[in-house]
Scaffold this motif. Structure first.
Motif: not given
Length: 105
Positions: A38-39, A42-44, A46-47, A50
């Motif tokens: 996860r680290s 990118s934000e996308k 990561k989503a 998740k």
């Protein structure tokens, strides 16, 4: 970890305890692998991770509940051993999947 677990099993003492401890270790490795992956996303991404992880957790919980319910009450020790072996294999598969995803990124 795997070699340590096998050594524990080879002793033939508290085999179910060996599998429970191995499960706990695998669960910790799974959490570390997830956080590490996860680290690096990118934000996308990561989503997406998740969403996929939450789906996998629901599937895992349902599978583990089925394993628990399907245990043979007449031979609980063997049933518990088989249940933990299956649970451990399930967690190992997820760790492998996350590591492959990490290698792609």
């Amino acid at each position: 970890m795997e070699a340590q677990n096998q050594s524990c099993l080879d002793k033939g003492i508290d085999i179910i305890g060996c599998q429970i401890r191995y499960y706990q270790q695998l669960d910790s490795v799974l959490n570390l692998t997830y956080r590490n992956l996860r680290s690096k996303l990118s934000e996308k991404e990561k989503a997406s991770l998740k969403t996929k992880q939450l789906k996998w957790l629901r599937e895992r919980d349902a599978y583990f509940k089925k394993l628990e319910n399907d245990r043979d009450k007449n031979d609980i020790e063997i049933s518990n051993l088989a249940m933990y072996l299956s649970m451990n294999n399930y967690i190992e598969d997820r760790i492998t999947h996350l590591l492959k995803w990490q290698q792609k990124n």
